[in-house]
Enzyme design. Structure first.
Site, PDB file in Angstrom:
ATOM      1  N   LYS A 101     -13.338   3.142  11.219  1.00  0.00           N
ATOM      2  CA  LYS A 101     -11.947   3.303  11.681  1.00  0.00           C
ATOM      3  C   LYS A 101     -11.917   3.555  13.195  1.00  0.00           C
ATOM      4  O   LYS A 101     -11.029   3.077  13.895  1.00  0.00           O
ATOM      5  CB  LYS A 101     -11.258   4.459  10.937  1.00  0.00           C
ATOM      6  CG  LYS A 101     -10.983   4.206   9.466  1.00  0.00           C
ATOM      7  CD  LYS A 101      -9.912   3.153   9.211  1.00  0.00           C
ATOM      8  CE  LYS A 101      -8.518   3.607   9.613  1.00  0.00           C
ATOM      9  NZ  LYS A 101      -7.502   2.584   9.290  1.00  0.00           N
TER      10      LYS A 101
ATOM     11  N   ALA B 225      -6.471  -1.385   5.278  1.00  0.00           N
ATOM     12  CA  ALA B 225      -7.739  -0.708   5.569  1.00  0.00           C
ATOM     13  C   ALA B 225      -8.610  -0.688   4.333  1.00  0.00           C
ATOM     14  O   ALA B 225      -8.136  -0.834   3.210  1.00  0.00           O
ATOM     15  CB  ALA B 225      -7.471   0.735   6.025  1.00  0.00           C
ATOM     16  N   TYR B 226      -9.895  -0.503   4.578  1.00  0.00           N
ATOM     17  CA  TYR B 226     -10.834  -0.162   3.516  1.00  0.00           C
ATOM     18  C   TYR B 226     -10.841   1.358   3.494  1.00  0.00           C
ATOM     19  O   TYR B 226     -11.242   1.994   4.473  1.00  0.00           O
ATOM     20  CB  TYR B 226     -12.225  -0.716   3.863  1.00  0.00           C
ATOM     21  CG  TYR B 226     -13.279  -0.384   2.830  1.00  0.00           C
ATOM     22  CD1 TYR B 226     -13.785  -1.355   1.978  1.00  0.00           C
ATOM     23  CD2 TYR B 226     -13.777   0.917   2.701  1.00  0.00           C
ATOM     24  CE1 TYR B 226     -14.753  -1.047   1.028  1.00  0.00           C
ATOM     25  CE2 TYR B 226     -14.735   1.227   1.754  1.00  0.00           C
ATOM     26  CZ  TYR B 226     -15.214   0.245   0.917  1.00  0.00           C
ATOM     27  OH  TYR B 226     -16.170   0.556  -0.023  1.00  0.00           O
TER      28      TYR B 226
ATOM     29  N   THR C 231      -7.092   7.616  11.324  1.00  0.00           N
ATOM     30  CA  THR C 231      -7.356   8.729  10.415  1.00  0.00           C
ATOM     31  C   THR C 231      -7.908   9.982  11.107  1.00  0.00           C
ATOM     32  O   THR C 231      -8.532   9.874  12.178  1.00  0.00           O
ATOM     33  CB  THR C 231      -8.387   8.260   9.357  1.00  0.00           C
ATOM     34  OG1 THR C 231      -8.825   9.374   8.585  1.00  0.00           O
ATOM     35  CG2 THR C 231      -9.625   7.632  10.006  1.00  0.00           C
ATOM     36  N   ASP C 232      -7.731  11.124  10.443  1.00  0.00           N
ATOM     37  CA  ASP C 232      -8.337  12.382  10.908  1.00  0.00           C
ATOM     38  C   ASP C 232      -9.862  12.338  10.794  1.00  0.00           C
ATOM     39  O   ASP C 232     -10.546  13.152  11.407  1.00  0.00           O
ATOM     40  CB  ASP C 232      -7.788  13.572  10.109  1.00  0.00           C
ATOM     41  CG  ASP C 232      -7.964  13.411   8.602  1.00  0.00           C
ATOM     42  OD1 ASP C 232      -7.970  12.262   8.118  1.00  0.00           O
ATOM     43  OD2 ASP C 232      -8.089  14.435   7.905  1.00  0.00           O
TER      44      ASP C 232
ATOM     45  N   GLY D 214       0.836  -1.203   0.000  1.00  0.00           N
ATOM     46  CA  GLY D 214       0.000   0.000   0.000  1.00  0.00           C
ATOM     47  C   GLY D 214       0.870   1.252   0.000  1.00  0.00           C
ATOM     48  O   GLY D 214       2.105   1.198   0.028  1.00  0.00           O
ATOM     49  N   GLN D 215       0.193   2.374  -0.016  1.00  0.00           N
ATOM     50  CA  GLN D 215       0.875   3.657  -0.079  1.00  0.00           C
ATOM     51  C   GLN D 215       1.807   3.869   1.136  1.00  0.00           C
ATOM     52  O   GLN D 215       2.973   4.206   0.991  1.00  0.00           O
ATOM     53  CB  GLN D 215      -0.216   4.726  -0.109  1.00  0.00           C
ATOM     54  CG  GLN D 215       0.263   6.114  -0.305  1.00  0.00           C
ATOM     55  CD  GLN D 215      -0.873   7.009  -0.747  1.00  0.00           C
ATOM     56  OE1 GLN D 215      -0.721   7.689  -1.737  1.00  0.00           O
ATOM     57  NE2 GLN D 215      -1.978   7.025  -0.049  1.00  0.00           N
TER      58      GLN D 215
ATOM     59  N   TYR E 255     -16.846   5.368   6.873  1.00  0.00           N
ATOM     60  CA  TYR E 255     -15.400   5.099   6.935  1.00  0.00           C
ATOM     61  C   TYR E 255     -14.855   5.506   8.307  1.00  0.00           C
ATOM     62  O   TYR E 255     -14.184   4.714   8.984  1.00  0.00           O
ATOM     63  CB  TYR E 255     -14.690   5.872   5.813  1.00  0.00           C
ATOM     64  CG  TYR E 255     -13.179   5.917   5.945  1.00  0.00           C
ATOM     65  CD1 TYR E 255     -12.398   4.797   5.673  1.00  0.00           C
ATOM     66  CD2 TYR E 255     -12.533   7.083   6.342  1.00  0.00           C
ATOM     67  CE1 TYR E 255     -11.016   4.838   5.799  1.00  0.00           C
ATOM     68  CE2 TYR E 255     -11.152   7.141   6.458  1.00  0.00           C
ATOM     69  CZ  TYR E 255     -10.391   6.018   6.194  1.00  0.00           C
ATOM     70  OH  TYR E 255      -9.032   6.070   6.322  1.00  0.00           O
TER      71      TYR E 255
ATOM     72  N   ASP F 195      -5.059 -12.351   5.267  1.00  0.00           N
ATOM     73  CA  ASP F 195      -6.241 -11.504   5.042  1.00  0.00           C
ATOM     74  C   ASP F 195      -6.844 -11.262   6.419  1.00  0.00           C
ATOM     75  O   ASP F 195      -7.340 -12.198   7.057  1.00  0.00           O
ATOM     76  CB  ASP F 195      -7.225 -12.222   4.112  1.00  0.00           C
ATOM     77  CG  ASP F 195      -8.454 -11.372   3.819  1.00  0.00           C
ATOM     78  OD1 ASP F 195      -8.807 -10.506   4.653  1.00  0.00           O
ATOM     79  OD2 ASP F 195      -9.072 -11.572   2.762  1.00  0.00           O
TER      80      ASP F 195
HETATM   81  N1  LIG Z   1      -5.083   7.563   2.178  1.00  0.00           N
HETATM   82  C1  LIG Z   1      -5.348   8.547   3.034  1.00  0.00           C
HETATM   83  O1  LIG Z   1      -5.539   9.713   2.652  1.00  0.00           O
HETATM   84  C2  LIG Z   1      -5.374   8.268   4.516  1.00  0.00           C
HETATM   85  C3  LIG Z   1      -5.611   9.320   5.396  1.00  0.00           C
HETATM   86  C4  LIG Z   1      -5.605   9.055   6.763  1.00  0.00           C
HETATM   87  C5  LIG Z   1      -5.367   7.782   7.220  1.00  0.00           C
HETATM   88  N2  LIG Z   1      -5.180   6.769   6.337  1.00  0.00           N
HETATM   89  C6  LIG Z   1      -4.949   5.422   6.859  1.00  0.00           C
HETATM   90  O2  LIG Z   1      -3.621   5.061   6.552  1.00  0.00           O
HETATM   91  C7  LIG Z   1      -3.535   3.637   6.378  1.00  0.00           C
HETATM   92  C8  LIG Z   1      -2.820   3.311   5.091  1.00  0.00           C
HETATM   93  O3  LIG Z   1      -3.520   3.881   3.985  1.00  0.00           O
HETATM   94  P1  LIG Z   1      -2.943   3.776   2.522  1.00  0.00           P
HETATM   95  O4  LIG Z   1      -3.266   5.045   1.835  1.00  0.00           O
HETATM   96  O5  LIG Z   1      -1.519   3.286   2.556  1.00  0.00           O
HETATM   97  O6  LIG Z   1      -3.903   2.627   1.933  1.00  0.00           O
HETATM   98  P2  LIG Z   1      -3.658   1.650   0.676  1.00  0.00           P
HETATM   99  O7  LIG Z   1      -2.606   2.183  -0.234  1.00  0.00           O
HETATM  100  O8  LIG Z   1      -5.011   1.351   0.113  1.00  0.00           O
HETATM  101  O9  LIG Z   1      -3.049   0.350   1.353  1.00  0.00           O
HETATM  102  C9  LIG Z   1      -3.828  -0.507   2.140  1.00  0.00           C
HETATM  103  C10 LIG Z   1      -3.258  -1.894   2.066  1.00  0.00           C
HETATM  104  O10 LIG Z   1      -4.101  -2.744   2.827  1.00  0.00           O
HETATM  105  C11 LIG Z   1      -4.225  -3.975   2.149  1.00  0.00           C
HETATM  106  N3  LIG Z   1      -5.465  -4.623   2.545  1.00  0.00           N
HETATM  107  C12 LIG Z   1      -6.732  -4.183   2.329  1.00  0.00           C
HETATM  108  N4  LIG Z   1      -7.607  -5.067   2.835  1.00  0.00           N
HETATM  109  C13 LIG Z   1      -6.862  -6.078   3.386  1.00  0.00           C
HETATM  110  C14 LIG Z   1      -7.193  -7.264   4.066  1.00  0.00           C
HETATM  111  N5  LIG Z   1      -8.462  -7.641   4.270  1.00  0.00           N
HETATM  112  N6  LIG Z   1      -6.188  -8.051   4.543  1.00  0.00           N
HETATM  113  C15 LIG Z   1      -4.904  -7.707   4.332  1.00  0.00           C
HETATM  114  N7  LIG Z   1      -4.520  -6.607   3.667  1.00  0.00           N
HETATM  115  C16 LIG Z   1      -5.512  -5.797   3.206  1.00  0.00           C
HETATM  116  C17 LIG Z   1      -4.240  -3.589   0.685  1.00  0.00           C
HETATM  117  O11 LIG Z   1      -3.877  -4.710  -0.055  1.00  0.00           O
HETATM  118  P3  LIG Z   1      -4.360  -4.911  -1.567  1.00  0.00           P
HETATM  119  O12 LIG Z   1      -3.383  -4.094  -2.357  1.00  0.00           O
HETATM  120  O13 LIG Z   1      -4.268  -6.359  -1.774  1.00  0.00           O
HETATM  121  O14 LIG Z   1      -5.768  -4.362  -1.647  1.00  0.00           O
HETATM  122  C18 LIG Z   1      -3.195  -2.479   0.651  1.00  0.00           C
HETATM  123  O15 LIG Z   1      -1.904  -2.987   0.429  1.00  0.00           O
HETATM  124  C19 LIG Z   1      -4.977   3.116   6.491  1.00  0.00           C
HETATM  125  O16 LIG Z   1      -5.190   2.662   7.804  1.00  0.00           O
HETATM  126  C20 LIG Z   1      -5.826   4.344   6.240  1.00  0.00           C
HETATM  127  O17 LIG Z   1      -7.085   4.247   6.882  1.00  0.00           O
HETATM  128  C21 LIG Z   1      -5.152   6.994   4.997  1.00  0.00           C
END
Ligand SMILES: NC(=O)c1ccc[n+]([C@@H]2O[C@H](COP(=O)([O-])OP(=O)(O)OC[C@H]3O[C@@H](n4cnc5c(N)ncnc54)[C@H](OP(=O)(O)O)[C@@H]3O)[C@@H](O)[C@H]2O)c1
Length: 281
Positions: A130, A60-61, A101-102, A11-12, A126, A36
């Site tokens: 969370k 996360a979703y 998250t915020d 993920g990111q 969401y 998973d």
């Molecule tokens: N993005 C934002 O702006 C933001 C802001 C605040 C907080 N956050 C939090 O920061 C965290 C990371 O976000 P991100 O942007 O890095 O998200 P991301 O790029 O979507 O990465 C999430 C990862 O979780 C994996 N995943 C999803 N469902 C899963 C499951 N059931 N079992 C195992 N792995 C699973 C995904 O795998 P697949 O590639 O296989 O789907 C992906 O690698 C999250 O907790 C998010 O809520 C994000």
């Protein structure tokens, strides 16, 4: 050597956690095929075999609007999956680092950014899912860090969202597409590489367990963020500020969700962090 299991390594944020791994750490990446988190019992069996000292959960979703129609799936990943992880962490004695998250905040009238002592009150599915995950971590494990981030962008792009805001603005600006960007929603954009470094610092410095806000510092609107992205990339962009009411979205969003820490996290300002990111592309 500290053994750390990372969930969501592609993920990111996960990508940056892998990239910034300290030398004294053995990192075990666990992609969704290896674990998973939504499958009952799977976290426990994988982690009992692996016996990590620390588990970092970035999975996360993350599709905020879709979550309104897919609440069950959002809760399966962000709440139930986190419950299974918290129970497995407790059973194996591992420290659980969980990312939040915020969007746990409602954006109600506040003259300053939210700190760790402010009370959550999420507005959308969401955020509620969370926050439920946070409660499972806080109440089901003794040894944990809950790390709240905001407006995350990183090299990998959010796999769950198909990109991120910075890439979207750069692509549109390069094509000369006019953009209308919301100027009445404020937050603290966060470089995933900076967030990853803060997470490693919490772990390796053995900081007190608990809740931390770890976004980049400062506050901006999405419009100001977009203008700065184009400016730092040296692109001429046609960006018009609009109120959030110009876009109909399924999920209500907090109009104000900048974060700051009262617990010793001193991240650099969002503009410096963005400058580094754009420079690295
Ligand atoms: N993005 C934002 O702006 C933001 C802001 C605040 C907080 N956050 C939090 O920061 C965290 C990371 O976000 P991100 O942007 O890095 O998200 P991301 O790029 O979507 O990465 C999430 C990862 O979780 C994996 N995943 C999803 N469902 C899963 C499951 N059931 N079992 C195992 N792995 C699973 C995904 O795998 P697949 O590639 O296989 O789907 C992906 O690698 C999250 O907790 C998010 O809520 C994000």
């Amino acid at each position: 050597m500290l053994k750390v299991a990372l969930i969501g390594p592609a993920g990111q944020l996960g990508t940056e956690i892998v990239a910034s791994k300290p030398g004294e750490v053995e990192l075990v990446p666990l992609g969704r095929n290896a674990l998973d988190i939504t499958r009952p019992g799977e976290a426990e069996s994988v982690l009992i075999t692996l016996r990590p000292d620390v588990i970092i959960n970035t999975a996360a979703y993350v599709r905020v609007d879709d979550a309104e129609d897919e609440a069950e799936e959002a809760f399966r990943v962000n709440a139930l999956g986190v419950k299974y992880l918290a129970m497995a962490a407790k059973k194996t004695g591992a420290v659980l680092v969980h990312i939040s998250t915020d969007y746990v905040f409602d954006g109600g009238k506040k003259p300053s950014p939210y700190n760790e002592d402010d009370a959550p009150n999420p507005l959308n599915t969401y955020g509620i899912s969370k926050y439920a995950g946070e409660l499972y971590v806080a109440n089901f494990t003794g040894s944990h860090y809950i790390v709240r981030l905001a407006g995350l962008y990183g090299r990998a792009g959010a796999s769950g969202k198909g990109g991120n805001f910075v890439y979207t603005i750069l692509n549109k600006a390069k094509k000369g597409e006019p953009m209308k960007i919301v100027d009445d929603i404020h937050m603290s954009p966060t470089n995933a590489a900076d967030a990853a470094r803060e997470i490693w610092r919490l772990i390796t410095e053995e900081r007190p367990f608990g809740l931390y806000h770890a976004s980049n510092g400062g506050v901006c609107s999405w419009y100001e963020f977009a203008v700065k992205i184009a400016e730092l990339a040296g692109l001429k962009a046609d960006i018009t500020p609009v109120p959030h009411t110009a876009y109909k979205t399924k999920a209500r969003r907090p109009l104000w969700s900048p974060l700051e820490s009262e617990r010793g996290i001193r991240p650099r300002d969002w503009e410096d962090a963005l400058k580094d990111f754009i420079g690295s592309l």
